[in-house]
Enzyme design. Structure first.
Site, PDB file in Angstrom:
ATOM      1  N   GLU A 258     -31.944 -57.148 -40.914  1.00  0.00           N
ATOM      2  CA  GLU A 258     -33.088 -57.909 -41.582  1.00  0.00           C
ATOM      3  C   GLU A 258     -34.188 -57.077 -41.484  1.00  0.00           C
ATOM      4  O   GLU A 258     -34.324 -56.531 -40.170  1.00  0.00           O
ATOM      5  CB  GLU A 258     -33.163 -59.423 -41.119  1.00  0.00           C
ATOM      6  N   HIS A 281     -34.300 -65.132 -44.725  1.00  0.00           N
ATOM      7  CA  HIS A 281     -33.996 -66.294 -43.364  1.00  0.00           C
ATOM      8  C   HIS A 281     -35.245 -67.165 -43.466  1.00  0.00           C
ATOM      9  O   HIS A 281     -35.829 -67.199 -42.254  1.00  0.00           O
ATOM     10  CB  HIS A 281     -34.068 -65.137 -42.342  1.00  0.00           C
TER      11      HIS A 281
HETATM   12  N1  LIG Z   1     -31.126 -69.953 -41.636  1.00  0.00           N
HETATM   13  C1  LIG Z   1     -32.003 -70.319 -40.899  1.00  0.00           C
HETATM   14  O1  LIG Z   1     -33.157 -70.227 -40.859  1.00  0.00           O
HETATM   15  C2  LIG Z   1     -31.379 -71.000 -39.428  1.00  0.00           C
HETATM   16  C3  LIG Z   1     -32.398 -71.776 -39.156  1.00  0.00           C
HETATM   17  C4  LIG Z   1     -31.665 -72.457 -37.803  1.00  0.00           C
HETATM   18  C5  LIG Z   1     -30.390 -72.297 -37.393  1.00  0.00           C
HETATM   19  N2  LIG Z   1     -29.823 -71.169 -38.056  1.00  0.00           N
HETATM   20  C6  LIG Z   1     -28.298 -70.999 -37.375  1.00  0.00           C
HETATM   21  O2  LIG Z   1     -27.445 -72.221 -37.705  1.00  0.00           O
HETATM   22  C7  LIG Z   1     -26.587 -71.859 -37.076  1.00  0.00           C
HETATM   23  C8  LIG Z   1     -26.047 -73.422 -36.415  1.00  0.00           C
HETATM   24  O3  LIG Z   1     -27.030 -74.052 -35.695  1.00  0.00           O
HETATM   25  P1  LIG Z   1     -26.952 -75.348 -35.068  1.00  0.00           P
HETATM   26  O4  LIG Z   1     -28.213 -75.778 -34.352  1.00  0.00           O
HETATM   27  O5  LIG Z   1     -26.098 -76.359 -35.850  1.00  0.00           O
HETATM   28  O6  LIG Z   1     -26.111 -74.846 -33.757  1.00  0.00           O
HETATM   29  P2  LIG Z   1     -24.968 -75.684 -32.972  1.00  0.00           P
HETATM   30  O7  LIG Z   1     -24.645 -74.762 -31.657  1.00  0.00           O
HETATM   31  O8  LIG Z   1     -25.509 -77.169 -32.710  1.00  0.00           O
HETATM   32  O9  LIG Z   1     -23.666 -75.596 -33.767  1.00  0.00           O
HETATM   33  C9  LIG Z   1     -22.619 -74.489 -33.891  1.00  0.00           C
HETATM   34  C10 LIG Z   1     -21.458 -75.055 -33.944  1.00  0.00           C
HETATM   35  O10 LIG Z   1     -20.550 -74.084 -34.353  1.00  0.00           O
HETATM   36  C11 LIG Z   1     -19.215 -74.159 -33.826  1.00  0.00           C
HETATM   37  N3  LIG Z   1     -18.713 -73.000 -33.754  1.00  0.00           N
HETATM   38  C12 LIG Z   1     -19.110 -71.830 -33.166  1.00  0.00           C
HETATM   39  N4  LIG Z   1     -18.169 -70.898 -33.485  1.00  0.00           N
HETATM   40  C13 LIG Z   1     -17.275 -71.327 -34.298  1.00  0.00           C
HETATM   41  C14 LIG Z   1     -16.266 -70.965 -35.030  1.00  0.00           C
HETATM   42  N5  LIG Z   1     -15.919 -69.557 -34.974  1.00  0.00           N
HETATM   43  N6  LIG Z   1     -15.506 -71.599 -35.847  1.00  0.00           N
HETATM   44  C15 LIG Z   1     -15.712 -72.987 -35.966  1.00  0.00           C
HETATM   45  N7  LIG Z   1     -16.742 -73.455 -35.295  1.00  0.00           N
HETATM   46  C16 LIG Z   1     -17.567 -72.648 -34.490  1.00  0.00           C
HETATM   47  C17 LIG Z   1     -19.832 -74.694 -32.391  1.00  0.00           C
HETATM   48  O11 LIG Z   1     -18.671 -75.537 -31.692  1.00  0.00           O
HETATM   49  C18 LIG Z   1     -20.850 -75.728 -32.687  1.00  0.00           C
HETATM   50  O12 LIG Z   1     -20.428 -77.294 -32.897  1.00  0.00           O
HETATM   51  C19 LIG Z   1     -26.698 -71.185 -35.623  1.00  0.00           C
HETATM   52  O13 LIG Z   1     -26.216 -69.893 -35.999  1.00  0.00           O
HETATM   53  C20 LIG Z   1     -28.272 -70.873 -36.045  1.00  0.00           C
HETATM   54  O14 LIG Z   1     -28.772 -69.847 -35.418  1.00  0.00           O
HETATM   55  C21 LIG Z   1     -30.340 -70.717 -38.830  1.00  0.00           C
END
Ligand SMILES: NC(=O)c1ccc[n+]([C@@H]2O[C@H](COP(=O)([O-])OP(=O)(O)OC[C@H]3O[C@@H](n4cnc5c(N)ncnc54)[C@H](O)[C@@H]3O)[C@@H](O)[C@H]2O)c1
Length: 398
Positions: A258, A281
């Site tokens: 990015e 993003h």
């Molecule tokens: N686009 C954006 O601006 C933005 C903003 C916030 C968060 N995010 C991203 O969103 C994602 C999720 O955030 P969150 O707060 O829900 O995280 P979280 O840690 O609460 O949830 C992630 C979930 O994914 C599961 N997981 C991990 N690897 C896996 C796999 N290979 N297969 C299946 N399940 C799997 C974990 O067990 C967990 O339950 C993160 O990667 C975070 O960085 C992006």
């Protein structure tokens, strides 16, 4: 105390730290390793978002650094193990922008399902294409959520409220909310869902988990969303499946590479594809979320440097001792081995220092103890605590 806040974190963060007595420098972009190393001289608090990397070498060159605030959700940009070793507390904002990401995902699911991207482009080109072909309601469609954490679970609730059928797959055991159904495997989800939305976390083993094989398993005409991490998905494979017509559309908010800041060119295999929504993003980038993140993380940093509280720290043992006016508080971070608490208390007792309050917690290889002592204590006590073999860091807080 000096704080350096990079990457345009919300102004409320600087205000909260200034109110706690910090001198705050605010910078609107990410720093590279060399810039960061230079800038951290004499800085106790560092605030970053997702673009600034904090590797072990930067931490090694920053002996004054007490705490890092990641004003975002992920902390993969920080070498947390190295922060542990140096006794640098790391905080983040795991929930502040959850709702914002979910709302964008819902908006994109509706937009892709109605082919709004195409209709919008046609209208701007002067084409009036009034037709129902390829446009659907989302009611009754099957949404497959991969990663049922904070965001995945909240998406599940809102999607059900809109009449969608929710399936999810998570590597961890998760409580299914509402009528959502857990899939036993990723393949089961891919073969069943009309829309697949990725919400896995940024652990390194998730690199490239979604590629040719997974896209091929998705149903013909289905939709794909990734608002989690860019490195999870093979974009060449996604492009091929959009171009072949196997997938009817996609929305992608995160990319393997990015741009570092606003205005920098954006290069991607996904540019120029039909019914593909690309966003820079911004899933969590709403004013509400940024303000909440700013306040939340700055509050955690303030509580740590002022009171020694580590509640919700990413790496240190969690501990919060109510403030005790009129005395002194010693924060002692140490290697988690037997006998440290006894040694600390022995040193204090030998110096006739009365303990008025104390809390200990451990986490992995670290132990953390907060001790409130009476006003009179010989300064040499701190030197003795610092000289203990097990000590990682010792601070006098008041
Ligand atoms: N686009 C954006 O601006 C933005 C903003 C916030 C968060 N995010 C991203 O969103 C994602 C999720 O955030 P969150 O707060 O829900 O995280 P979280 O840690 O609460 O949830 C992630 C979930 O994914 C599961 N997981 C991990 N690897 C896996 C796999 N290979 N297969 C299946 N399940 C799997 C974990 O067990 C967990 O339950 C993160 O990667 C975070 O960085 C992006």
């Amino acid at each position: 105390m000096r704080a350096l806040l990079l990457e345009n974190v919300h102004a409320d963060a600087a205000a909260a730290l200034e109110a706690a007595g910090c001198a705050v420098e605010v910078v609107d972009r990410a720093y590279d390793e060399a810039e960061l190393t230079r800038a951290l001289d004499g800085v106790q608090i560092l605030g970053i978002r997702s673009k600034t990397e904090v590797p072990a070498a930067v931490l090694a060159a920053a002996p004054d650094l007490l705490a890092i605030g990641a004003f975002c959700i992920g902390t993969n940009q920080i070498d947390v193990a190295a922060a542990d070793q140096r006794g640098v507390a790391v905080f983040n904002a795991p929930f502040s922008n959850t709702r914002s990401v979910v709302e964008l995902a819902i908006a994109e699911i509706v937009a892709l399902t109605r082919r709004l991207t195409q209709k919008n482009a046609d209208m701007h080109a002067g084409v009036w294409d009034k037709s129902a072909e390829g446009a659907h309601e989302i009611r009754g469609r099957r949404l497959g959520i991969v990663g049922y954490g904070n965001i995945g679970a909240q998406l599940s609730v809102l999607a059900e409220a809109l009449g969608m059928q929710v399936l999810f797959y998570d590597t961890a055991d998760k409580l299914a909310l509402g009528n959502a159904r857990r899939c036993e495997s990723l393949d089961e989800l891919l073969e069943t869902a009309d829309i697949v939305s990725l919400h896995v976390d940024g652990r390194s083993t998730n690199r490239g988990i979604f590629g040719e094989e997974q896209f091929a398993r998705m149903r013909r005409g289905s939709l794909f969303l990734n608002l989690s991490r860019g490195f999870v998905v093979d974009h060449d494979a996604l492009r091929a499946h959009i171009e072949s017509g196997h997938l009817a559309g996609a929305a992608v908010d995160v990319f393997p590479r990015e741009p570092k800041g606003r205005g920098e060119g954006f290069v991607s295999e996904l540019r120029g594809l039909p019914n593909v929504i690309l966003t820079p993003h911004i899933g969590g980038s709403t004013e509400e979320a940024q303000q909440d993140i700013g306040r939340y993380v700055a509050g955690k940093l303030r509580d740590y440097v002022v009171d020694g509280a580590t509640s919700m720290s990413v790496n240190l043992p969690h501990l919060a001792l109510p403030p005790k006016p009129g005395g002194h508080r010693i924060a002692h971070l140490h290697r988690n081995v037997p006998g440290v608490l006894a040694a600390i208390n022995g040193l204090l007792a030998d110096s006739k220092v009365n303990i008025e309050g104390q809390l200990l917690n451990t986490r992995g290889e670290l132990g953390y103890v907060l001790t409130d002592v009476s006003v009179d204590y010989p300064p040499v006590v701190l030197d003795k605590l610092a000289a203990m073999d097990e000590t990682v860091r010792v601070r006098l807080l008041s």
